[in-house]
Design an enzyme around this catalytic site. Structure first.
Site, short mmCIF file in Angstrom:
data_model
loop_
_atom_site.label_atom_id
_atom_site.label_comp_id
_atom_site.label_asym_id
_atom_site.label_seq_id
_atom_site.Cartn_x
_atom_site.Cartn_y
_atom_site.Cartn_z
N LYS A 217 0.82 -1.21 0.00
CA LYS A 217 0.00 0.00 0.00
C LYS A 217 0.86 1.26 0.00
O LYS A 217 0.62 2.20 -0.76
CB LYS A 217 -0.95 0.04 1.19
CG LYS A 217 -1.79 1.31 1.19
CD LYS A 217 -2.49 1.57 2.52
CE LYS A 217 -1.50 1.96 3.58
NZ LYS A 217 -2.14 2.18 4.89
O1 8HG Z 1 -4.95 8.52 -0.86
C1 8HG Z 1 -4.86 7.50 -0.18
N1 8HG Z 1 -5.24 6.28 -0.67
C2 8HG Z 1 -5.16 5.15 0.06
N2 8HG Z 1 -5.57 4.02 -0.48
N3 8HG Z 1 -4.71 5.15 1.31
C3 8HG Z 1 -4.31 6.32 1.82
C4 8HG Z 1 -4.37 7.51 1.12
N4 8HG Z 1 -3.95 8.52 1.93
C5 8HG Z 1 -3.64 7.97 3.11
O2 8HG Z 1 -3.23 8.59 4.08
N5 8HG Z 1 -3.84 6.62 3.04
C6 8HG Z 1 -3.72 5.63 4.09
O3 8HG Z 1 -4.95 5.65 4.80
C7 8HG Z 1 -2.64 5.85 5.06
C8 8HG Z 1 -3.26 5.38 6.36
O4 8HG Z 1 -3.08 4.00 6.51
C9 8HG Z 1 -4.71 5.63 6.22
C10 8HG Z 1 -5.17 6.91 6.83
O5 8HG Z 1 -6.56 6.95 6.88
#
Ligand code: 8HG
Length: 285
Positions: A217
């Site tokens: 991720k």
């Molecule tokens: O833009 C994002 N996409 C995804 N798929 N995950 C994200 C984004 N931005 C972001 O901070 N995250 C993840 O989501 C990091 C962290 O694990 C969580 C925060 O809500």
């Protein structure tokens, strides 16, 4: 879209598919905060106050010599209208796109993005923002704008001075050692993130996974938000939840959801993911 100068900075005339709130709140960046009628923040050492009025977007504080920088940062040469049209054929995305219609994927700095998303693992966005801010205050350069202090995200050279203990004190928790190791590995092994950027998505992901603290991720976020790999499909809990609810059986793995998303949305997977992430978070899907 054209960027031009005005007395307080730069402006984009007739900015279409551009909503500062959607861009800065959709989860891709950590250094922009609400201010007056828009957002104030810092990108690659450049501070600006970005807001939309009528159909124009103002980049107050933007300098004439940085027109090309901002054009690239806001991905202005891409037709998001076309992307949205294609994605809206899908029923779920139709709703997500309507919600986040002004999203654009920013072209951020690979080093800052790598460190920021290492911090993002098992973390919440306000805490991530706080830690990235603390690191910038401690190791970056101060810039004054509108009588306020801003700090650039430190360069590799600036961050090389940081000990694990100091990084931990910035609020990075167990990830401090990963940041420390990433910085030192880049230096020792002379790793070029720009070179990784030239690889295809799978090869580039593989290289990023060699950093401790970088899982699929985190790697996908770095690929999408700083390396222009628009077929990356980062799956976090929000994306997992929305994909499970609308597209898949309830018990599939993150890996399988990632593959499914990439297959289904192809070269637009990254964009689709961003509309879905923003929609899922805001609507608590
Ligand atoms: O833009 C994002 N996409 C995804 N798929 N995950 C994200 C984004 N931005 C972001 O901070 N995250 C993840 O989501 C990091 C962290 O694990 C969580 C925060 O809500």
């Amino acid at each position: 879209m054209d960027i031009r100068k005005y007395d307080k900075g730069l402006f984009i005339e007739n900015a279409v598919d551009f909503e500062p709130e959607h861009i800065f709140e959709c989860g891709q960046c950590f250094r922009w905060n609400r201010f007056e009628n828009g957002y104030i923040g810092i990108a690659a050492g450049r501070v600006a106050y970005v807001y939309k009025k009528d159909d124009n977007v103002y980049i107050e504080g933007g300098k004439e010599e940085d027109i090309e920088f901002w054009r690239k940062y806001f991905d202005l040469d891409r037709d998001y209208g076309k992307i949205k049209e294609r994605l809206k054929e899908d029923e779920v995305l139709n709703e997500a796109v309507e919600h986040g219609y002004g999203i654009r994927i920013l072209k951020q700095e690979p080093f800052e993005t790598l460190i920021s998303f290492i911090i993002s693992a098992n973390n919440r966005i306000p805490m991530i923002k706080k830690a990235v801010d603390n690191i910038s205050k401690r190791f970056g350069k101060k810039i004054i704008f509108k009588d306020m202090e801003f700090y650039s995200f430190p360069s590799l050279e600036e961050l090389k001075e940081a000990s694990v203990d100091e990084l931990e004190k910035c609020g990075t928790g167990f990830r401090a050692v990963y940041i420390y190791e990433a910085v030192n590995r880049i230096l020792k092994e002379n790793i070029s993130l720009d070179e990784i950027m030239t690889l295809d998505t799978d090869a580039a992901q593989e290289r990023l996974l060699e950093f401790k603290g970088v899982g699929p991720k985190v790697a996908d976020c770095v690929l999408l938000f700083s390396m222009q790999k628009y077929d990356a499909f980062p799956v976090d809990v929000w994306v997992k939840r929305i994909m499970q609810k609308f597209y898949l059986a309830p018990d599939v793995s993150l890996k399988r959801i990632r593959e499914f998303g990439r297959q289904r949305f192809g070269d637009l997977a990254g964009f689709a993911q961003q509309y879905l992430f923003y929609y899922a978070r805001e609507n608590r899907v």
